[in-house]
Design a protein around this motif. Structure first.
Motif, PDB file in Angstrom:
ATOM      1  N   ARG A   1       0.748  -1.268   0.132  1.00  0.00           N
ATOM      2  CA  ARG A   1      -0.216   0.000  -0.183  1.00  0.00           C
ATOM      3  C   ARG A   1       0.908   1.389   0.102  1.00  0.00           C
ATOM      4  NH1 ARG A   1      -2.685  -0.728   5.990  1.00  0.00           N
ATOM      5  NH2 ARG A   1      -0.699  -0.684   7.084  1.00  0.00           N
ATOM      6  N   ASP A   2       1.883   0.967   0.476  1.00  0.00           N
ATOM      7  CA  ASP A   2       3.013   2.483   0.362  1.00  0.00           C
ATOM      8  C   ASP A   2       4.054   2.301  -0.472  1.00  0.00           C
ATOM      9  OD1 ASP A   2       1.405   3.818   2.228  1.00  0.00           O
ATOM     10  OD2 ASP A   2       2.218   2.517   3.854  1.00  0.00           O
TER      11      ASP A   2
ATOM     12  N   GLY B   1      12.466 -14.819  -5.188  1.00  0.00           N
ATOM     13  CA  GLY B   1      11.286 -14.062  -4.661  1.00  0.00           C
ATOM     14  C   GLY B   1      11.328 -12.667  -4.649  1.00  0.00           C
ATOM     15  N   ASP B   2      10.311 -12.002  -4.308  1.00  0.00           N
ATOM     16  CA  ASP B   2      10.220 -10.459  -4.333  1.00  0.00           C
ATOM     17  C   ASP B   2      10.911 -10.009  -3.344  1.00  0.00           C
ATOM     18  OD1 ASP B   2       8.959  -8.073  -5.303  1.00  0.00           O
ATOM     19  OD2 ASP B   2       7.807  -7.951  -3.520  1.00  0.00           O
ATOM     20  N   ILE B   3      11.626  -8.901  -3.352  1.00  0.00           N
ATOM     21  CA  ILE B   3      12.447  -8.223  -2.396  1.00  0.00           C
ATOM     22  C   ILE B   3      11.597  -6.960  -1.785  1.00  0.00           C
ATOM     23  CG2 ILE B   3      14.478  -7.050  -1.939  1.00  0.00           C
ATOM     24  CD1 ILE B   3      15.875  -8.517  -4.339  1.00  0.00           C
ATOM     25  N   PRO B   4      11.308  -7.136  -0.580  1.00  0.00           N
ATOM     26  CA  PRO B   4      10.640  -6.153  -0.106  1.00  0.00           C
ATOM     27  C   PRO B   4      11.397  -4.615   0.051  1.00  0.00           C
ATOM     28  CG  PRO B   4      10.317  -7.855   1.554  1.00  0.00           C
ATOM     29  CD  PRO B   4      11.492  -7.985   0.581  1.00  0.00           C
ATOM     30  N   PRO B   5      10.767  -3.697  -0.080  1.00  0.00           N
ATOM     31  CA  PRO B   5      11.403  -2.356  -0.011  1.00  0.00           C
ATOM     32  C   PRO B   5      12.034  -1.674   1.215  1.00  0.00           C
ATOM     33  CG  PRO B   5       8.946  -1.823   0.165  1.00  0.00           C
ATOM     34  CD  PRO B   5       9.073  -3.221  -0.211  1.00  0.00           C
TER      35      PRO B   5
ATOM     36  N   SER C   1       2.683   2.866  -9.644  1.00  0.00           N
ATOM     37  CA  SER C   1       3.149   2.099  -8.429  1.00  0.00           C
ATOM     38  C   SER C   1       2.408   1.005  -8.081  1.00  0.00           C
ATOM     39  CB  SER C   1       3.512   3.030  -7.414  1.00  0.00           C
ATOM     40  OG  SER C   1       2.086   3.610  -6.688  1.00  0.00           O
ATOM     41  N   ARG C   2       2.994   0.232  -7.194  1.00  0.00           N
ATOM     42  CA  ARG C   2       2.071  -1.154  -6.464  1.00  0.00           C
ATOM     43  C   ARG C   2       1.249  -0.387  -5.668  1.00  0.00           C
ATOM     44  NH1 ARG C   2       6.841  -5.636  -4.816  1.00  0.00           N
ATOM     45  NH2 ARG C   2       7.811  -5.721  -7.066  1.00  0.00           N
ATOM     46  N   ALA C   3       1.536   0.873  -4.995  1.00  0.00           N
ATOM     47  CA  ALA C   3       0.625   1.504  -3.981  1.00  0.00           C
ATOM     48  C   ALA C   3      -0.574   1.916  -4.745  1.00  0.00           C
ATOM     49  CB  ALA C   3       1.248   2.761  -3.392  1.00  0.00           C
TER      50      ALA C   3
END
Length: 374
Positions: free
Chosen positions: A293-294, A369-373, A312-314
């Motif tokens: 969400r952010d 895998g996806d790397i979190p921000p 953006s993903r957000a």
């Protein structure tokens, strides 16, 4: 041979080819987006083409019920009706009829079933399936088959396969040969090698413009599916295209290409676009998840689709949570772009003789895998 197929190169069992039809060429390996009812859901035809797709899949079962094959023919055929001037393949309806369960009655001549939409009764035979696909003006017609269920005992699989082979012969007699149009036979036999071999021999004896491997992606698992391909594809003619029906996830496609398959279709990228699922180089994402969400990043930094270039993903997370139609449109576009990027990468790797290293890099990146921000 009504369709042309040119084998441009190989890398191991993998093939780089080109199919010629009356509505243009298809570079293989190829992925066909599903245009089941005359549209790729949430996409404009020109948007589908912009992803790199050269062929889409329609469905005999759905189109015969709504709006009706004769009605489509009166509108100039499916290409004109849906504004897709490029090649079209239509599934015969066999899989959908199988899935009806209590609404169908099977006999040696065909299937009688009730429409899941309005309860009306219909009859589908090998000849009628071919006729409907002629009315739709599809470039690649699929032979009507009895899609074997899963799990299944060997004797039941044998009965189902042999019935499909009888129907394949009837469908071949009903098919009208025209330049740029062709008919594919469907190999059945579940996970049993001897039955697959018997089915391949029967289809080759009949003679088809291409050969599909059916009855997979029905719950048997990837290892069993690859085992069937290991024994089936080497028996198929080298000079005809090979189509693995209903497959699949990106890793399934890569593994099947390495085993000699040329064509694919699957509902996953379009269904995923409507259910918040995004396919990426690093695996799958659920954009409904609150962790997005952010997140100011795109879904995939290397993707050129509008969702990744402009949003953006957000923002996509917001669209999904408030159920805005644009969210499904953007995610569907992204997923179809990703699938076409995979096919482009596979074609380039086969041409360059580097498929093994390409596939190893693909697998390694998927595993990260996806790397979190931060």
């Amino acid at each position: 041979m009504s369709l042309s197929f040119e084998l441009l190169g190989t890398d191991g069992a993998a093939r780089r080819g080109r199919i010629g039809t009356a509505h243009g060429t298809v570079e293989t390996p190829a992925f066909m987006p599903l245009g089941t009812g005359g549209t790729v859901k949430a996409m404009l035809p020109q948007s589908v083409a912009e992803t790199g797709a050269e062929i889409v899949l329609g469905n005999t079962f759905h189109l015969m019920l709504r709006p009706g094959a004769e009605r489509v023919a009166a509108q100039g055929g499916l290409h004109k009706f849906m504004n897709w001037p490029r090649p079209i393949l239509t599934d015969s309806g066999g899989f959908q009829v199988m899935s009806l369960k209590d609404l169908r009655k099977l006999d040696p001549d065909g299937v009688t079933f009730r429409s899941p939409f309005d309860g009306s009764q219909h009859r589908l035979t090998p000849e009628r399936s071919i006729k409907i696909q002629h009315l739709l003006d599809t470039n690649i017609t699929m032979s009507f088959d009895e899609c074997t269920s899963w799990p299944v005992a060997e004797d039941a699989a044998a009965f189902s396969m042999r019935l499909s082979m009888k129907w394949a012969e009837r469908g071949r007699r009903a098919f009208v040969d025209r330049p740029g149009y062709g008919l594919f036979g469907i190999v059945q036999g579940s996970v049993f090698p001897d039955l697959r071999a018997e089915s391949v021999k029967a289809l080759i004896d009949i003679g088809f413009d291409g050969y599909a491997v059916g009855g997979l992606a029905v719950g048997e698992g990837q290892q069993a599916m690859f085992g069937v391909l290991d024994v089936t594809t080497p028996m198929l003619p080298d000079d005809r295209p090979r189509y693995l029906m209903g497959v699949g996830r990106p890793a399934d496609i890569v593994g099947a290409v390495k085993r000699g398959i040329d064509m694919f279709d699957c509902v996953l990228p379009t269904r995923g676009g409507r259910t918040a699922q995004a396919f990426t180089r690093r695996g799958e994402l659920n954009l409904r998840n609150a962790r997005h969400r952010d997140d100011h990043r795109p879904i995939d930094e290397q993707c050129a689709c509008p969702a990744c270039r402009h949003h953006s993903r957000a923002y996509l997370h917001h669209l999904i949570r408030v159920e805005e139609i644009l969210g499904a449109m953007l995610l569907t576009w992204h997923n179809l772009q990703y699938y076409q990027d995979i096919m482009r990468g596979l074609r380039d790797a086969i041409e360059g003789g580097s498929l093994d290293s390409w596939a190893a890099a693909f697998e390694e990146e998927q595993g990260r895998g996806d790397i979190p921000p931060l």
